[in-house]
Write a protein that holds these residues in place. Sequence first.
Motif, mmCIF file in Angstrom:
data_model
loop_
_atom_site.group_PDB
_atom_site.id
_atom_site.type_symbol
_atom_site.label_atom_id
_atom_site.label_comp_id
_atom_site.label_asym_id
_atom_site.label_seq_id
_atom_site.Cartn_x
_atom_site.Cartn_y
_atom_site.Cartn_z
ATOM 1 N N VAL A 1 0.842 -1.201 0.000
ATOM 2 C CA VAL A 1 0.000 0.000 0.000
ATOM 3 C C VAL A 1 0.877 1.251 0.000
ATOM 4 O O VAL A 1 0.676 2.178 -0.800
ATOM 5 C CB VAL A 1 -0.919 -0.004 1.249
ATOM 6 C CG1 VAL A 1 -1.598 1.346 1.410
ATOM 7 C CG2 VAL A 1 -1.962 -1.085 1.124
ATOM 8 N N GLY A 2 1.880 1.271 0.897
ATOM 9 C CA GLY A 2 2.770 2.422 0.979
ATOM 10 C C GLY A 2 3.495 2.654 -0.332
ATOM 11 O O GLY A 2 3.611 3.786 -0.802
ATOM 12 N N LEU A 3 3.948 1.568 -0.957
ATOM 13 C CA LEU A 3 4.684 1.708 -2.219
ATOM 14 C C LEU A 3 3.803 2.279 -3.316
ATOM 15 O O LEU A 3 4.236 3.136 -4.080
ATOM 16 C CB LEU A 3 5.233 0.345 -2.652
ATOM 17 C CG LEU A 3 6.550 -0.062 -2.023
ATOM 18 C CD1 LEU A 3 6.998 -1.398 -2.571
ATOM 19 C CD2 LEU A 3 7.614 0.987 -2.317
ATOM 20 N N ILE A 4 2.538 1.820 -3.374
ATOM 21 C CA ILE A 4 1.619 2.328 -4.404
ATOM 22 C C ILE A 4 1.462 3.835 -4.239
ATOM 23 O O ILE A 4 1.624 4.615 -5.180
ATOM 24 C CB ILE A 4 0.246 1.631 -4.294
ATOM 25 C CG1 ILE A 4 0.359 0.166 -4.690
ATOM 26 C CG2 ILE A 4 -0.785 2.336 -5.172
ATOM 27 C CD1 ILE A 4 -0.900 -0.628 -4.462
ATOM 28 N N LEU A 5 1.193 4.268 -2.985
ATOM 29 C CA LEU A 5 0.960 5.697 -2.748
ATOM 30 C C LEU A 5 2.211 6.508 -3.045
ATOM 31 O O LEU A 5 2.151 7.565 -3.671
ATOM 32 C CB LEU A 5 0.512 5.913 -1.300
ATOM 33 C CG LEU A 5 -0.907 5.440 -0.996
ATOM 34 C CD1 LEU A 5 -1.156 5.402 0.488
ATOM 35 C CD2 LEU A 5 -1.904 6.360 -1.677
ATOM 36 N N PHE A 6 3.370 5.996 -2.611
ATOM 37 C CA PHE A 6 4.602 6.752 -2.819
ATOM 38 C C PHE A 6 4.957 6.862 -4.292
ATOM 39 O O PHE A 6 5.375 7.917 -4.755
ATOM 40 C CB PHE A 6 5.761 6.100 -2.048
ATOM 41 C CG PHE A 6 6.095 6.871 -0.833
ATOM 42 C CD1 PHE A 6 5.642 6.463 0.398
ATOM 43 C CD2 PHE A 6 6.829 8.034 -0.918
ATOM 44 C CE1 PHE A 6 5.913 7.195 1.524
ATOM 45 C CE2 PHE A 6 7.104 8.774 0.199
ATOM 46 C CZ PHE A 6 6.651 8.351 1.432
ATOM 47 N N THR A 7 4.780 5.740 -5.023
ATOM 48 C CA THR A 7 5.090 5.774 -6.445
ATOM 49 C C THR A 7 4.216 6.806 -7.146
ATOM 50 O O THR A 7 4.691 7.588 -7.974
ATOM 51 C CB THR A 7 4.855 4.393 -7.068
ATOM 52 O OG1 THR A 7 5.395 3.418 -6.196
ATOM 53 C CG2 THR A 7 5.500 4.280 -8.416
ATOM 54 N N ALA A 8 2.929 6.830 -6.778
ATOM 55 C CA ALA A 8 2.020 7.789 -7.390
ATOM 56 C C ALA A 8 2.501 9.209 -7.106
ATOM 57 O O ALA A 8 2.575 10.048 -8.023
ATOM 58 C CB ALA A 8 0.608 7.586 -6.846
ATOM 59 N N LEU A 9 2.875 9.470 -5.852
ATOM 60 C CA LEU A 9 3.300 10.827 -5.490
ATOM 61 C C LEU A 9 4.574 11.220 -6.234
ATOM 62 O O LEU A 9 4.693 12.341 -6.742
ATOM 63 C CB LEU A 9 3.520 10.922 -3.976
ATOM 64 C CG LEU A 9 3.897 12.309 -3.478
ATOM 65 C CD1 LEU A 9 2.779 13.281 -3.749
ATOM 66 C CD2 LEU A 9 4.226 12.300 -2.003
ATOM 67 N N VAL A 10 5.524 10.283 -6.329
ATOM 68 C CA VAL A 10 6.787 10.600 -7.004
ATOM 69 C C VAL A 10 6.544 10.878 -8.483
ATOM 70 O O VAL A 10 7.127 11.798 -9.063
ATOM 71 C CB VAL A 10 7.795 9.447 -6.802
ATOM 72 C CG1 VAL A 10 9.000 9.622 -7.697
ATOM 73 C CG2 VAL A 10 8.245 9.404 -5.355
ATOM 74 N N CYS A 11 5.619 10.114 -9.101
ATOM 75 C CA CYS A 11 5.296 10.358 -10.512
ATOM 76 C C CYS A 11 4.690 11.750 -10.674
ATOM 77 O O CYS A 11 5.067 12.491 -11.596
ATOM 78 C CB CYS A 11 4.311 9.312 -11.032
ATOM 79 S SG CYS A 11 5.053 7.706 -11.224
#
Lengths: 261, 266
Positions: free
Chosen positions: B241-251
Amino acid sequence: MSILPSPKQSYLTGIRDSFLPVLLFLTVLGTWEFFTWYTDYPKSILPRPSAIFLAIVDNWGLLTSHIIPTASVALGGFVIATLLGLFLALLMSWSVFAKEALYPNIVGFQIVPKIAWAPLFVLWLGIEFESRLGFAVFISIFPIIISMTAGLRNTDPSLVKLCDSLTATKLQTLFLVRFPYSLPYLISAMKMSVTLAMIGVIVGEFITSREGLGFLILVAFGKLQTDLMLASVLFLCFVGLFFYSFIAFASYRLEVWFGNK
Amino acid sequence: MLGFLKEKVREHGIANSRQIILPIAFFTLVVLLWQYTVDQKFFPAVILPPPGDVVDIFLANRKFMWGHAVSTLYECFLAFICACAIGLSVSCIITLSYFARRAIYPNLIIFQLIPTIALAPLFILWFGIGTEARVAYGICLALFPIVVSSSTGLLNTGDTYLKLCSSLTAGRWQTFKSVRLPFALPLIFTGLRIGLTLTIIGVVVGEFVTAQSGIGYLISFAASGLETAISLAAIVYLLVVGLILFTALVCIEFVVLRIFSGVAAP
């Protein structure tokens, strides 16, 4: 505040600027007090500020007796985390091998929301203070490791070259040059880490505990004594403020000692 | 974007394979050590389940756990979006109005000292034990870092740029839009990243306390039932879950920085 651009400062604006935040604070507090008094708002949902003050006076002994378990565990966790984190960061900047093996794993591990491990620490270390201490160390060690590693690496290259040409050993360079120059990194990491240690202890107390301010908050919550809950939160603020200012003072002494200031 | 990443990798020179092999070797060593201690029965399986069990549970209960993960993901997303909207508008007001800045900013700094984690039970009292409480709590935790770091960024524009703007008779809003905002973006995104971490913490702690659904509930429920393997598997889901949210934010950060300043994310 260096952040605020200063327009022409007259005597009057100076006074106004220092009174405005206080005024806003008092206005909010006054509105809160008036609103809850006027509408006779349920005390268990939003107690009046004066009720919170009275709760502090009434439960002074109770509150102060619960400060010690929380504050001492948080402080212990913070000190252990700082020393351990410092050791790991020094190890990783001393040995390339250790760094290449450990660092990516630490950074990867850091992505996991660490708060989620709290129940497991209770399971592993029991419901006494050990589990909270362990959890506080666990959650507050990462900023120290990561920012100290960055600090030790980012030393001015010309200084390191100078050390090399003066035939300083790797250890000498590490302790006499790299370490003092990375102190600002350590200090900012310590400020972050002490807050995290407090968070760790409070979350640990929420999960299982028989003492501490976090425990007191839960007990007051169970009895719907919201005024006592808010009073405990206020006491937690004081503990946090005390730690924070202690670190600010200690960091000033450290910088003086190492001759950065 | 892929080409950019490749370039980045080449720049930083993961030239020697050692840098890839060593971390993996260390990780494998830790897992092997874990398996060894389990085999030797140093600790009961309740305390330290074998790594194989964790993987088995992770795979076997995919559907069930993913349901809880989606609930956590949804709450985190909702809380983060709200925290961004509120936080960024507050910092815009602080930047645009001198009066608001003087009145609000010092209070914000002081309020940051409140250990917000301690307020969790209060939010249950106010919002009940449903989604609202956890979302509100997530917002409360994420709000302060977002406001503080974005207003620091917006206020610390270089003096020379501001002077140039005023000598070109740019209005306050023009200066804000075309000078202050682009310059502040890196700091704003730093704040957002801290905010995202705190949102996840808020939602998970909320789930610990309210115990209804979500990964946090699963972790604490399994831990209290001495099902350590389930707890560990749930933590892996939380990582996802954390990775999904972080990846979205970084993109988003990458795209926004490209659009605004033509400067790629560092």
